[in-house]
Design a protein around this motif. Structure first.
Motif, mmCIF file in Angstrom:
data_model
loop_
_atom_site.group_PDB
_atom_site.id
_atom_site.type_symbol
_atom_site.label_atom_id
_atom_site.label_comp_id
_atom_site.label_asym_id
_atom_site.label_seq_id
_atom_site.Cartn_x
_atom_site.Cartn_y
_atom_site.Cartn_z
ATOM 1 N N GLU A 175 -8.333 -5.694 -3.747
ATOM 2 C CA GLU A 175 -8.497 -6.378 -5.029
ATOM 3 C C GLU A 175 -7.994 -7.816 -4.976
ATOM 4 O O GLU A 175 -8.557 -8.700 -5.617
ATOM 5 N N ALA A 176 -6.921 -8.050 -4.201
ATOM 6 C CA ALA A 176 -6.259 -9.357 -4.205
ATOM 7 C C ALA A 176 -6.422 -10.116 -2.896
ATOM 8 O O ALA A 176 -5.714 -11.089 -2.646
ATOM 9 N N LYS A 177 -7.360 -9.703 -2.037
ATOM 10 C CA LYS A 177 -7.435 -10.276 -0.693
ATOM 11 C C LYS A 177 -7.719 -11.775 -0.696
ATOM 12 O O LYS A 177 -7.355 -12.481 0.254
ATOM 13 N N LEU A 178 -8.359 -12.278 -1.758
ATOM 14 C CA LEU A 178 -8.684 -13.703 -1.813
ATOM 15 C C LEU A 178 -7.464 -14.566 -2.100
ATOM 16 O O LEU A 178 -7.479 -15.775 -1.832
ATOM 17 N N VAL A 179 -6.408 -13.966 -2.638
ATOM 18 C CA VAL A 179 -5.214 -14.752 -2.976
ATOM 19 C C VAL A 179 -4.023 -14.422 -2.084
ATOM 20 O O VAL A 179 -3.014 -15.122 -2.117
ATOM 21 N N LEU A 180 -4.119 -13.360 -1.297
ATOM 22 C CA LEU A 180 -3.022 -13.003 -0.396
ATOM 23 C C LEU A 180 -3.085 -13.869 0.861
ATOM 24 O O LEU A 180 -4.164 -14.210 1.342
ATOM 25 N N SER A 181 -1.930 -14.213 1.402
ATOM 26 C CA SER A 181 -1.883 -15.028 2.615
ATOM 27 C C SER A 181 -2.353 -14.214 3.816
ATOM 28 O O SER A 181 -2.365 -12.970 3.796
ATOM 29 N N SER A 182 -2.717 -14.917 4.886
ATOM 30 C CA SER A 182 -3.161 -14.247 6.107
ATOM 31 C C SER A 182 -2.061 -13.365 6.678
ATOM 32 O O SER A 182 -2.323 -12.255 7.174
ATOM 33 N N LEU A 183 -0.809 -13.842 6.606
ATOM 34 C CA LEU A 183 0.316 -13.048 7.104
ATOM 35 C C LEU A 183 0.479 -11.772 6.297
ATOM 36 O O LEU A 183 0.700 -10.686 6.866
ATOM 37 N N THR A 184 0.347 -11.877 4.979
ATOM 38 C CA THR A 184 0.477 -10.692 4.121
ATOM 39 C C THR A 184 -0.608 -9.678 4.435
ATOM 40 O O THR A 184 -0.335 -8.480 4.541
ATOM 41 N N LEU A 185 -1.840 -10.147 4.588
ATOM 42 C CA LEU A 185 -2.944 -9.237 4.919
ATOM 43 C C LEU A 185 -2.697 -8.551 6.260
ATOM 44 O O LEU A 185 -2.906 -7.337 6.399
ATOM 45 N N LEU A 186 -2.254 -9.320 7.252
ATOM 46 C CA LEU A 186 -1.989 -8.756 8.578
ATOM 47 C C LEU A 186 -0.895 -7.698 8.510
ATOM 48 O O LEU A 186 -1.043 -6.602 9.079
ATOM 49 N N LEU A 187 0.202 -8.000 7.823
ATOM 50 C CA LEU A 187 1.311 -7.046 7.733
ATOM 51 C C LEU A 187 0.899 -5.787 6.976
ATOM 52 O O LEU A 187 1.316 -4.671 7.333
ATOM 53 N N GLY B 263 8.425 -8.908 -0.445
ATOM 54 C CA GLY B 263 7.241 -9.139 -1.258
ATOM 55 C C GLY B 263 5.904 -8.996 -0.560
ATOM 56 O O GLY B 263 4.883 -9.446 -1.095
ATOM 57 N N TYR B 264 5.879 -8.360 0.616
ATOM 58 C CA TYR B 264 4.619 -8.227 1.343
ATOM 59 C C TYR B 264 3.816 -6.994 0.932
ATOM 60 O O TYR B 264 2.637 -6.877 1.268
ATOM 61 N N LEU B 265 4.443 -6.057 0.206
ATOM 62 C CA LEU B 265 3.759 -4.817 -0.147
ATOM 63 C C LEU B 265 3.737 -4.594 -1.655
ATOM 64 O O LEU B 265 3.763 -3.462 -2.135
ATOM 65 N N THR B 266 3.663 -5.652 -2.407
ATOM 66 C CA THR B 266 3.640 -5.526 -3.857
ATOM 67 C C THR B 266 2.286 -4.998 -4.341
ATOM 68 O O THR B 266 1.264 -5.164 -3.681
ATOM 69 N N THR B 267 2.293 -4.367 -5.512
ATOM 70 C CA THR B 267 1.055 -3.925 -6.164
ATOM 71 C C THR B 267 1.170 -4.249 -7.651
ATOM 72 O O THR B 267 2.208 -4.723 -8.118
ATOM 73 N N ASP B 268 0.098 -3.958 -8.381
ATOM 74 C CA ASP B 268 0.093 -4.194 -9.830
ATOM 75 C C ASP B 268 0.445 -2.940 -10.623
ATOM 76 O O ASP B 268 0.381 -2.947 -11.852
ATOM 77 N N ILE B 269 0.796 -1.871 -9.939
ATOM 78 C CA ILE B 269 1.065 -0.604 -10.630
ATOM 79 C C ILE B 269 2.467 -0.632 -11.228
ATOM 80 O O ILE B 269 3.449 -0.823 -10.490
ATOM 81 N N PRO B 270 2.590 -0.428 -12.544
ATOM 82 C CA PRO B 270 3.912 -0.472 -13.195
ATOM 83 C C PRO B 270 4.869 0.568 -12.614
ATOM 84 O O PRO B 270 4.469 1.711 -12.351
ATOM 85 N N TYR B 271 6.103 0.166 -12.386
ATOM 86 C CA TYR B 271 7.204 1.044 -11.958
ATOM 87 C C TYR B 271 7.052 1.596 -10.540
ATOM 88 O O TYR B 271 7.926 2.341 -10.075
ATOM 89 N N LEU B 272 5.949 1.267 -9.851
ATOM 90 C CA LEU B 272 5.783 1.825 -8.501
ATOM 91 C C LEU B 272 6.887 1.338 -7.566
ATOM 92 O O LEU B 272 7.383 2.101 -6.731
ATOM 93 N N SER B 273 7.293 0.082 -7.728
ATOM 94 C CA SER B 273 8.358 -0.462 -6.886
ATOM 95 C C SER B 273 9.660 0.318 -7.078
ATOM 96 O O SER B 273 10.357 0.633 -6.102
ATOM 97 N N TYR B 274 9.968 0.684 -8.320
ATOM 98 C CA TYR B 274 11.200 1.439 -8.588
ATOM 99 C C TYR B 274 11.110 2.842 -7.981
ATOM 100 O O TYR B 274 12.099 3.364 -7.445
ATOM 101 N N ILE B 275 9.937 3.437 -8.073
ATOM 102 C CA ILE B 275 9.740 4.775 -7.489
ATOM 103 C C ILE B 275 9.948 4.719 -5.979
ATOM 104 O O ILE B 275 10.624 5.580 -5.401
ATOM 105 N N CYS B 276 9.382 3.687 -5.349
ATOM 106 C CA CYS B 276 9.512 3.554 -3.897
ATOM 107 C C CYS B 276 10.964 3.305 -3.491
ATOM 108 O O CYS B 276 11.402 3.748 -2.416
#
Length: 446
Positions: free
Chosen positions: A354-366, A406-419
């Protein structure tokens, strides 16, 4: 596909009809390829809903559950097959556009229903011949065998795709590029693929008169069978008429047994993808004579010196109907764990597209590397390999580090806290198990 950037929103009605190729030319014709929606990406929620419905109906009607190990392996193959599309346009579309731009001799109108229907039949005929070659040419079978390696037949099997297959299929579509606009081709390429999702089920028996025209679950079950009567048949995508015309149609008879004639017995995702490539490599060097070596590559998977091009049917393994699939015992807690971590990975994977056009090349690679690591670790866990605990502890540690920066962020609410709760616990559990294994190994060597 990951090739298209059109932002057109689909209604629920359109989404459902999209899965069955029930679209009118007026609502799926576009002037440029940039306007073509990524229908495959938009189909994700419909995949999930249909999978859940099949699971519920299978359990309530037949008392049959989808095997977690086989199902997750199929979903993992689907994820791997689409990862190249994050960084590049698919070869099928890229080559098509190149031929259209440089060599077309007629430009059919993109908004004509006649062009739409010509592309409908053209893509399906191209798919039939590619699919047939994928079973009759060993090097192409090396990619396609991934899809047939599941010993179950359900909607997860539809998603068990090869990341190698697309590097062969483009050849069968390029003749259309001389006259059919890329935008029209791109629509039908996606619809033809989506149609084939729902036919991977045992819940639908017979569709009456439609069986004469359309590829149906009954016809496609035969295609996936290893029974002698099933081999090399029913290659159609949307239509079954090509099989009837070219003599490869076989109706469903006795109970179909699914999988490969020589089962691979693994859930490790890279093995599922490339095991036949390894087989071809060794067979190529072990076979004497340059002509025979080339035959190993370009004749059928069952070929051998002195045999016909497609091998001998009488050499196929006997099928009794009592065959048991590869299914090592897996504790329920491990099944739940693998299921949870797969869907946590899927959230990162979906957001990446969904966000590949705005993510950096390093973020996509990781992200790609982390997804591949996750799929490998889950495959090791499903097989309960001795190295699985230490590898899983390392994977969970990698996630924690990448998520922190910040390389594995998503738009899903509270997912970061769950992880932040799940992954430290996972690190501790698997780290402890790896330590115990190490201590036990040390004691045995003393």
């Amino acid at each position: 596909m990951g090739d298209f950037t059109g932002k057109a929103e689909l209604s629920v009605s359109q989404g459902i009809r999209m899965m069955f190729y029930v679209f009118h030319p007026n609502e799926s014709s576009f002037e440029t390829i940039e306007e073509v929606p990524d229908y495959v990406e938009k189909a994700t929620p419909y995949f999930i809903v249909m999978l859940l419905l099949e699971m519920i109906v299978s359990w309530t009607r037949k008392g049959k559950q989808i095997r977690v190990n086989d199902g997750l392996t199929s979903l993992s193959a689907g994820v791997m097959s689409r990862l190249p599309n994050v960084v590049s346009r698919g070869l099928e579309v890229t080559t098509y556009i190149y031929i259209w731009n440089n060599y077309r001799f007629v430009e059919l109108p993109w908004d004509s229903p006649w062009t739409w229907w010509l592309a409908f039949f053209g893509v399906d005929l191209g798919y039939y011949w590619f699919h047939r070659l994928a079973h009759e040419v060993n090097i192409i079978w090396a990619g396609h065998q991934t899809h047939h390696s599941s010993e179950d037949y359900n909607l997860t099997t539809a998603l068990r795709q090869s990341f190698l297959q697309k590097y062969f299929s483009w050849i069968l579509y390029w003749p259309m590029a001389f006259f059919v606009p890329p935008s029209v081709f791109a629509v039908h390429l996606q619809f033809n693929l989506l149609y084939q999702f729902w036919i991977h089920t045992e819940l639908i028996n017979n569709l009456g008169p439609l069986e004469y025209i359309l590829n149906t679950p009954s016809h496609h079950r035969v295609h996936h069978g290893i029974n002698p009567y099933c081999i090399d048949s029913n290659y159609g995508g949307t239509l079954i008429i090509w099989d009837r015309i070219f003599g490869t149609f076989v109706p469903e008879k006795e109970k179909v047994v699914y999988g490969l004639t020589h089962p691979i017995n693994t859930f490790e995702p890279f093995n599922v993808q490339i095991q036949h490539c390894t087989y071809i490599w060794h067979t190529f060097w072990d076979t004497p004579g340059i002509t025979n070596k080339l035959s190993v590559i370009f004749k059928g998977p069952g070929w051998g010196p002195g045999k016909p091009r497609l091998g001998l049917h009488e050499e196929l393994p006997q099928v009794t109907g009592d065959e048991k699939p590869y299914d090592p015992r897996l504790p329920i807690y491990l099944q739940i764990y693998a299921f949870i971590h797969f869907f946590l990975m899927l959230a990162i994977y979906t957001h990446m597209f969904e966000a590949k056009l705005v993510l950096s090349s390093l973020t996509l690679l990781l992200r790609i590397l982390y997804i591949l690591l996750t799929l490998t670790c889950l495959g090791f866990l499903l097989e309960q390999r001795p190295s699985a605990p230490i590898l899983e502890a390392v994977r969970c540690s990698v996630f924690t580090l990448l998520e922190k920066y910040g390389y594995l962020t998503t738009d899903i609410p509270y997912l970061s806290y769950i992880c932040q709760i799940i992954f430290p616990i996972s690190i501790a559990v698997w780290g402890l198990q790896a330590f115990r294994q190490s201590m036990n190994g040390t004691k045995k060597t003393e």
